[in-house]
Scaffold this motif. Structure first.
Motif, mmCIF file in Angstrom:
data_model
loop_
_atom_site.group_PDB
_atom_site.id
_atom_site.type_symbol
_atom_site.label_atom_id
_atom_site.label_comp_id
_atom_site.label_asym_id
_atom_site.label_seq_id
_atom_site.Cartn_x
_atom_site.Cartn_y
_atom_site.Cartn_z
ATOM 1 N N SER A 87 0.964 -1.311 -0.191
ATOM 2 C CA SER A 87 0.072 -0.427 -0.279
ATOM 3 C C SER A 87 0.899 1.364 0.171
ATOM 4 O O SER A 87 0.569 2.563 -0.804
ATOM 5 C CB SER A 87 -0.502 0.236 1.100
ATOM 6 O OG SER A 87 -1.895 -0.719 0.915
ATOM 7 N N ALA A 88 2.199 1.456 0.866
ATOM 8 C CA ALA A 88 3.391 2.558 1.322
ATOM 9 C C ALA A 88 2.170 3.635 1.584
ATOM 10 O O ALA A 88 2.536 4.698 0.568
ATOM 11 C CB ALA A 88 3.667 2.774 -0.787
ATOM 12 N N LEU A 89 1.129 3.692 1.899
ATOM 13 C CA LEU A 89 0.675 5.086 2.265
ATOM 14 C C LEU A 89 1.639 6.161 3.511
ATOM 15 O O LEU A 89 2.635 4.642 4.387
ATOM 16 C CB LEU A 89 -0.421 4.519 3.664
ATOM 17 C CG LEU A 89 -1.609 4.242 2.442
ATOM 18 C CD1 LEU A 89 -2.970 3.080 3.480
ATOM 19 C CD2 LEU A 89 -1.980 4.520 1.505
ATOM 20 N N PHE A 90 1.718 6.911 4.161
ATOM 21 C CA PHE A 90 2.828 7.432 4.533
ATOM 22 C C PHE A 90 2.023 7.693 6.197
ATOM 23 O O PHE A 90 0.848 7.936 6.014
ATOM 24 C CB PHE A 90 2.092 8.879 4.537
ATOM 25 C CG PHE A 90 3.044 9.155 3.012
ATOM 26 C CD1 PHE A 90 4.462 8.764 2.872
ATOM 27 C CD2 PHE A 90 2.489 9.888 1.533
ATOM 28 C CE1 PHE A 90 5.413 9.262 1.275
ATOM 29 C CE2 PHE A 90 3.106 10.248 1.008
ATOM 30 C CZ PHE A 90 4.290 9.409 -0.157
ATOM 31 N N LEU A 138 -6.805 1.397 9.816
ATOM 32 C CA LEU A 138 -7.075 0.625 9.113
ATOM 33 C C LEU A 138 -6.972 -0.664 8.923
ATOM 34 O O LEU A 138 -5.757 -0.480 9.514
ATOM 35 C CB LEU A 138 -7.051 1.685 7.706
ATOM 36 C CG LEU A 138 -6.780 2.737 7.781
ATOM 37 C CD1 LEU A 138 -7.393 3.718 6.083
ATOM 38 C CD2 LEU A 138 -9.021 4.041 8.296
ATOM 39 N N SER A 139 -7.757 -1.502 9.156
ATOM 40 C CA SER A 139 -7.502 -2.117 8.473
ATOM 41 C C SER A 139 -6.778 -2.873 7.341
ATOM 42 O O SER A 139 -6.728 -1.682 6.222
ATOM 43 C CB SER A 139 -9.192 -4.319 8.334
ATOM 44 O OG SER A 139 -9.295 -3.166 7.206
ATOM 45 N N MET A 142 -8.775 -1.994 3.867
ATOM 46 C CA MET A 142 -9.146 -0.274 3.718
ATOM 47 C C MET A 142 -7.791 0.237 3.487
ATOM 48 O O MET A 142 -8.030 1.457 2.626
ATOM 49 C CB MET A 142 -9.904 0.050 4.885
ATOM 50 C CG MET A 142 -11.147 -0.704 5.826
ATOM 51 S SD MET A 142 -11.108 0.479 7.052
ATOM 52 C CE MET A 142 -11.890 1.677 7.162
ATOM 53 N N GLN A 143 -6.725 -0.292 3.945
ATOM 54 C CA GLN A 143 -5.521 0.595 3.677
ATOM 55 C C GLN A 143 -5.392 0.508 1.733
ATOM 56 O O GLN A 143 -4.901 1.097 1.598
ATOM 57 C CB GLN A 143 -4.567 0.045 4.110
ATOM 58 C CG GLN A 143 -4.720 -0.086 5.891
ATOM 59 C CD GLN A 143 -2.718 0.210 5.966
ATOM 60 O OE1 GLN A 143 -1.799 -0.367 5.697
ATOM 61 N NE2 GLN A 143 -2.694 -0.363 8.089
ATOM 62 N N LYS A 144 -5.707 -0.577 1.736
ATOM 63 C CA LYS A 144 -5.535 -1.043 -0.192
ATOM 64 C C LYS A 144 -6.573 -0.359 -0.651
ATOM 65 O O LYS A 144 -6.017 0.604 -1.898
ATOM 66 C CB LYS A 144 -6.168 -2.249 -0.139
ATOM 67 C CG LYS A 144 -4.936 -2.955 -1.671
ATOM 68 C CD LYS A 144 -3.736 -3.004 -1.703
ATOM 69 C CE LYS A 144 -3.168 -3.808 -0.656
ATOM 70 N NZ LYS A 144 -1.328 -4.713 -0.938
ATOM 71 N N ARG A 145 -7.959 -0.110 0.077
ATOM 72 C CA ARG A 145 -8.202 0.789 -0.674
ATOM 73 C C ARG A 145 -7.978 2.414 -0.709
ATOM 74 O O ARG A 145 -8.264 3.173 -1.743
ATOM 75 C CB ARG A 145 -9.953 0.658 -0.237
ATOM 76 C CG ARG A 145 -10.754 -0.363 -0.937
ATOM 77 C CD ARG A 145 -12.221 -0.312 0.083
ATOM 78 N NE ARG A 145 -12.194 -0.774 1.224
ATOM 79 C CZ ARG A 145 -13.092 -0.908 1.654
ATOM 80 N NH1 ARG A 145 -13.686 0.576 2.079
ATOM 81 N NH2 ARG A 145 -13.432 -1.422 3.015
ATOM 82 N N VAL A 146 -7.401 2.608 0.135
ATOM 83 C CA VAL A 146 -7.036 4.577 0.198
ATOM 84 C C VAL A 146 -5.959 4.443 -0.697
ATOM 85 O O VAL A 146 -5.880 5.227 -1.769
ATOM 86 C CB VAL A 146 -6.605 4.147 1.177
ATOM 87 C CG1 VAL A 146 -5.618 6.095 1.878
ATOM 88 C CG2 VAL A 146 -7.114 4.851 2.641
ATOM 89 N N GLY A 167 -1.118 -10.673 1.109
ATOM 90 C CA GLY A 167 -1.297 -10.197 2.403
ATOM 91 C C GLY A 167 -3.056 -10.095 3.238
ATOM 92 O O GLY A 167 -3.482 -9.744 4.972
ATOM 93 N N LEU A 168 -3.726 -10.214 2.056
ATOM 94 C CA LEU A 168 -5.534 -10.243 2.232
ATOM 95 C C LEU A 168 -6.156 -11.586 2.186
ATOM 96 O O LEU A 168 -5.987 -12.248 1.770
ATOM 97 C CB LEU A 168 -5.895 -9.200 1.677
ATOM 98 C CG LEU A 168 -5.269 -8.147 0.860
ATOM 99 C CD1 LEU A 168 -6.027 -6.894 0.363
ATOM 100 C CD2 LEU A 168 -5.476 -6.757 2.249
#
Length: 254
Positions: A87-90, A138-139, A142-146, A167-168
């Protein structure tokens, strides 16, 4: 449309990609599959411009990416959306800030216009009212959807996904698959997914490119993969008893 012609890429004298020819079309969900070491990660990174081929070309709507001018390259980068494996979210930024990041980097839109766009894509991935949450809250799904929302916030022509279901759990993976396919069809995006998830292959594989030892060993749709007698494909895709039974049932019906 993305057209790949005679693509070769290697490192330290070792050839990884060995003359790949294929194409990816708007409004279609295309999957790259293959065993570890088959070259699929190098292929995906070549498509998004992280690797420069030693030989061959990659053309986006008829324009070869290695021949872009500085301005054409800038425009092309804005037309690409990327969903990374993790996902690589900050972590230190909220959902809203994560999704808005490309808009702040590539556009000069007023803050209210950017926020409108962020809210629109969050609603599209069923995450409205999540703006102020942080990734840790977030799950995985949900992180993947972001990550998908961030990837489409610039309204890209091309969407690349690296192992989006990694990982899902199976049920969440199906939700992500369906979301990617819906967005691809709705916005007529040229979508390319690097995956090892055979459920994705069967469910959303409108085009499948199977790599083996750096070469394209087979390509076709998820319907055609049931019928293929390509030994390498059969051994890879139908290694589990479940998929063997599905294939046998399909062939019996025909």
């Amino acid at each position: 449309m993305i057209e790949v012609k005679n693509l070769h890429k290697g490192f330290n004298g070792v050839e990884i990609l060995k003359g790949i020819n294929t194409s990816f079309h708007p409004g279609k969900t295309s999957l790259i599959i293959g065993q570890s070491g088959s070259g699929k990660t190098v292929f995906l990174k070549s498509l998004i411009g992280l690797h420069t081929p030693e030989k061959g070309t990659i053309a986006f709507d008829g324009k070869i990416n290695t021949e872009f001018t500085t301005e054409e390259k800038r425009q092309w980068r804005q037309e690409i959306g990327m969903v990374f494996q993790g996902s690589a979210l900050f972590d230190s930024q909220t959902v809203e800030e994560n999704v808005m990041f490309p808009l702040k980097m590539f556009t000069k839109q007023p803050e209210d216009e950017m926020l409108d766009r962020v809210n629109f894509v969050l609603q599209r991935v069923n995450l409205e009212n999540s703006n102020s949450k942080f990734p840790a809250e977030l799950s995985g799904g949900m992180q993947k959807r972001v990550a998908i929302a961030r990837a489409i916030v610039m309204n890209p022509k091309y969407l690349f996904c690296d192992e989006p279901n990694s990982g899902l759990d199976p049920q969440t993976a199906i939700v992500i698959d369906n979301l990617i396919q819906e967005i691809t069809d709705e916005y007529q995006i040229t979508t390319v997914i690097n995956t090892h998830d055979m459920n994705s292959v069967m469910e959303i594989g409108e085009k499948i490119v199977f790599l083996k030892n750096g070469k394209k060993a087979w390509e076709g749709s998820n319907k055609e993969i049931f019928k293929t007698d390509n030994e390498a494909v059969v051994n890879f895709v139908y290694s589990s008893n479940l998929f063997k039974k599905v294939r046998e049932a399909y062939l019996q019906e025909k």
